[in-house]
Design an enzyme around this catalytic site. Structure first.
Site, short mmCIF file in Angstrom:
data_model
loop_
_atom_site.label_atom_id
_atom_site.label_comp_id
_atom_site.label_asym_id
_atom_site.label_seq_id
_atom_site.Cartn_x
_atom_site.Cartn_y
_atom_site.Cartn_z
N PRO A 241 -9.27 71.26 32.82
CA PRO A 241 -11.17 71.03 31.96
C PRO A 241 -10.47 69.23 31.71
O PRO A 241 -10.92 68.48 30.47
CB PRO A 241 -11.29 71.52 30.81
CG PRO A 241 -9.94 71.83 30.19
CD PRO A 241 -9.47 72.11 31.75
N CYS A 242 -10.10 68.14 31.91
CA CYS A 242 -9.78 67.34 32.55
C CYS A 242 -11.62 66.32 32.01
O CYS A 242 -11.78 65.50 31.38
CB CYS A 242 -9.58 66.03 33.78
SG CYS A 242 -10.84 66.45 35.09
#
Length: 273
Positions: A241-242
């Site tokens: 989850p950048c």
């Protein structure tokens, strides 16, 4: 996800773009509805059905003040998630994501022994190409222009692998259904990149982290810029989850698949907590 839901996301995305560009003005529901060519009632219904909150609540979640408040608590939340060994406890999707990095030898042969299945599927954030092996998901990229171009990126990443086109909708449903599924990832990257990605996997839905906080978490407090480069190299969107990493001043920052989609994912996660 059906074509009607896909059309809803396209409408919501257009509304989010408008809200972002007029956030200081705090546009009314009627202004947003006029921009997306819907009635106020229809926009309210479509937006709430997709995001879980109204356009007004979503607008509140996009303010820099809210982002800065969340950043203040992020270190504590990340430590708590690490302590219990979970990737997150929010009821959004509660995915138990684990990550396996290929050994240097395996990575060097560019996937010569890998059999990769792949396909396009609709997600809550537009169409995506997903690639997976018996050892886990190795690719998830949102389609920016066309599916063929995105598949080409997958093939470039694993040039010696064998590829098999498959229906990816069941895989997509597993990722985005919100049913607490266990998902394993197969990643290829440097030791530093893998450390960054694993730190994010241990963050929680709705949490926001600065580049500096991620650098601190992996034991390299002066490596904020390198953290940004590691995020840019991520080819497994959403699951690594950048989208939860923003600038320390509260600004949204960069995102491989567009800052508007980044805001959409952040808002969607926050709404479902």
């Amino acid at each position: 996800m059906n074509t009607n839901q896909q059309r809803h996301y396209q409408t919501v995305e257009k509304a989010i773009v408008y809200i972002r560009h007029h956030i200081q003005h705090q546009p009314s529901l009627s202004e947003i509805a006029e921009h997306v060519h819907l009635s106020e009632f229809h926009l309210q219904r479509v937006f709430t059905e997709w995001a879980g909150i109204s356009p007004k609540r979503f607008m509140q979640s996009m303010t820099k003040q809210r982002a800065l408040q969340v950043l203040k608590t992020s270190d504590t939340l990340l430590e708590a998630a690490d302590h219990v060994g979970l990737s997150g406890t929010g009821r959004l999707h509660d995915l138990l994501v684990s990550c396996e990095a290929m050994t240097p030898g395996k990575a060097k042969n560019l996937g010569a022994d890998l059999h990769i299945k792949y396909g396009a599927a609709l997600t809550p954030f537009g169409e995506a190409v997903i690639g997976w092996t018996d050892r886990g998901i190795c690719f998830l990229q949102f389609v920016e222009q066309d599916v063929c171009q995105t598949v080409a990126i997958l093939r470039q990443q694993w040039p010696l692998a064998r590829f098999y086109s498959q229906d990816a909708h069941s895989i997509s449903d597993t990722i985005f259904s919100g049913k607490g599924n266990k998902i394993h990832l197969l990643v290829k990257g440097t030791n530093f990149q893998v450390k960054v990605w694993e730190a994010l996997i241990h963050s929680q839905p709705g949490q926001l982290l600065s580049y500096a906080q991620v650098a601190q978490k992996i034991g390299s407090p002066k490596a904020s810029r390198a953290v940004g480069s590691a995020l840019a190299s991520n080819t497994i969107g959403f699951l690594i989850p950048c989208h939860r990493v923003i600038r320390g001043d509260g600004d949204i920052g960069q995102f491989r698949w567009g800052s508007d989609r980044k805001v959409a994912i952040q808002g969607w996660e926050a709404a479902h907590l």
